[in-house]
Design an enzyme around this catalytic site. Structure first.
Site, short mmCIF file in Angstrom:
data_model
loop_
_atom_site.label_atom_id
_atom_site.label_comp_id
_atom_site.label_asym_id
_atom_site.label_seq_id
_atom_site.Cartn_x
_atom_site.Cartn_y
_atom_site.Cartn_z
CG HIS A 21 -10.13 -24.30 -30.28
ND1 HIS A 21 -11.62 -23.58 -29.93
CD2 HIS A 21 -9.39 -22.81 -29.30
CE1 HIS A 21 -11.41 -22.37 -29.67
NE2 HIS A 21 -10.04 -22.15 -28.82
CG LEU A 22 -10.42 -31.75 -29.43
CD1 LEU A 22 -11.34 -32.49 -28.69
CD2 LEU A 22 -9.12 -32.21 -29.97
NE ARG A 23 -10.53 -25.92 -34.99
CZ ARG A 23 -10.07 -24.29 -34.72
NH1 ARG A 23 -10.99 -23.90 -33.86
NH2 ARG A 23 -9.12 -23.30 -34.70
CG ASN A 52 -14.87 -21.97 -31.49
OD1 ASN A 52 -14.18 -22.88 -31.06
ND2 ASN A 52 -13.50 -20.69 -31.67
CG HIS A 77 -8.30 -22.46 -23.72
ND1 HIS A 77 -9.02 -21.32 -23.81
CD2 HIS A 77 -9.07 -22.67 -25.59
CE1 HIS A 77 -9.80 -20.35 -24.83
NE2 HIS A 77 -9.49 -20.79 -25.84
CB ALA A 87 -6.50 -15.95 -35.74
CG LEU A 141 -7.39 -13.06 -32.61
CD1 LEU A 141 -9.04 -12.46 -33.36
CD2 LEU A 141 -6.54 -11.73 -31.75
O1 DOR Z 1 -6.68 -17.88 -32.07
C1 DOR Z 1 -7.50 -17.82 -31.76
N1 DOR Z 1 -8.14 -19.15 -32.40
N2 DOR Z 1 -8.20 -17.26 -31.30
C2 DOR Z 1 -9.19 -17.88 -30.87
O2 DOR Z 1 -9.69 -17.33 -29.49
C3 DOR Z 1 -10.28 -18.47 -31.39
C4 DOR Z 1 -9.17 -19.56 -32.06
C5 DOR Z 1 -10.11 -20.25 -33.02
O3 DOR Z 1 -10.93 -21.13 -32.56
O4 DOR Z 1 -9.18 -20.68 -33.90
ZN ZN Z 2 -9.48 -20.66 -27.38
#
Ligand code: DOR
Ligand code: ZN
Length: 345
Positions: A15-17, A41, A13, A263, A219
């Site tokens: 996130h790389l942006r 996302n 899991h 978050a 989150l």
């Molecule tokens: O803290 C979080 N950041 N929770 C998420 O579900 C998304 C993530 C984000 O993309 O920054």
């Molecule tokens: Zn996430």
């Protein structure tokens, strides 16, 4: 023990942006992990196989020539996701799962699903085609206390879903509560969970240590100590349906240090070292390799990695910040000591 070697781990899991921001973070993950499940996302979100392929190419173009890191792509589920996309995933070797965000639950979730029953027809196909559903498990009802949103999601949404789609493979992402631990532990073989380093290391007091701490805000939000203990107990037990997912989620400093801070915790920089510290403290380093390198691959039906990494017992200090596009990023536990260090080859 002065060093540990393990099969190269996977981050299930991440996130790389995108763009310059991604360029600043991707090597942090690639030097530790063989593969990572890449969250979709972005703005706008990655909703089609074609977009996921293009995003994958952009990720690969940021890697050094010598890197063999593999991004495992996901699609962002919306109210309008077409069945044809599900079928394309089944035929595509680079897209591995679909991510469900309840609309409004977290960062860039505005395009998420407004009512899960709307997408139930897609779940039939996903179950048949063995495509995992990755779930951000929090209700969005503002009436529900933020610390209860995972528990209520499990009762109201996840339980009916699991009962209805017996063959659907589900990953409950970044679990934070004893309720989630128990639910997954007692659930079917088709149900698994990822656990972050930050939820293993911190409880909710870390949000308010001598003042408000925006860099510890993510989150689902950190929970009370008894919940953290439940997470520690389950990883110490070596249960095979719990595995590493850092949820490393970089945001620029000014987006975090704000009247309405974003978050997300940036842990990729020292992820594997932080997890190693947790397992060492628990006295279960023998369970570390399965959690980091086997359980996730097995659940996703991927071959286990073959190469190895080595971590050495060396104390070092996590930097205060890193460059992040035209800004900077403050990593998880900035300025604090870490007692394991990845050996660079
Ligand atoms: O803290 C979080 N950041 N929770 C998420 O579900 C998304 C993530 C984000 O993309 O920054
Ligand atoms: Zn996430």
């Amino acid at each position: 023990m002065d060093s540990i070697s393990l099969i190269r781990p996977d981050d299930l899991h991440l996130h790389l942006r995108d763009g310059d921001a991604m360029r600043c973070v991707v090597e942090d993950t690639a030097r530790q992990f063989a593969r990572a499940i890449i969250m979709p996302n972005l703005k706008p979100p990655v909703t089609t196989v074609r977009q996921a392929e293009a995003y994958r190419e952009r990720i690969l173009s940021c890697l050094s020539e010598s890197s063999d890191f593999q991004p495992l792509m996901t699609l962002y589920l919306t109210d309008n996701t077409a069945i044809s996309e599900i079928k394309q995933i089944a035929e595509n070797e680079h897209v591995h799962a679909i991510k469900y965000y309840p609309a409004g639950a977290t960062t860039n979730s505005d395009h998420g699903v407004t009512d899960i029953e709307k997408v139930y027809p897609l779940f039939e196909y996903m179950a048949d085609l063995s495509i995992p559903l990755l779930i951000h498990g929090e209700v969005t009802d503002p009436e529900i206390d933020i610390f209860d949103r995972e528990k209520v999601f499990i009762e109201q949404t996840l339980l009916p879903l699991i009962n209805r789609f017996e063959n659907l493979r589900v990953v409950l992402e970044h679990i934070t509560t004893s309720d989630a631990v128990a639910f997954v532990q007692n659930g079917p073989e088709t149900l698994a969970a990822t656990i972050t380093a930050h939820h293993l290391i911190q409880n909710r007091n870390a949000l308010f240590e001598n003042g408000i701490r925006p860099h510890n805000y993510c989150l689902p939000v950190l929970k009370r100590e008894s919940h953290r203990q439940a997470l520690l107990d389950i990883v110490a037990s070596g249960h095979p349906r719990f595995f590493l997912g850092s949820d490393s989620a970089p945001h620029a400093r000014e987006a975090k240090e704000s009247a309405c801070g974003c978050a997300g915790v940036y842990s990729a920089h020292s992820a594997i070292e932080l997890y190693a510290s947790v397992f060492e403290e628990l006295g279960v380093l023998d369970k570390f390799e399965a959690f980091a390198s086997f359980n996730g691959a097995d659940f996703y039906g991927l071959a286990r990695n073959t190469g190895k990494i080595t971590l050495e017992k060396v104390e070092w200090v996590i930097p205060e910040s890193f460059a992040f596009a035209d800004s900077e990023i403050v990593p998880f536990l900035a300025g604090e000591k870490c007692n394991w260090k990845l050996k660079t080859v």
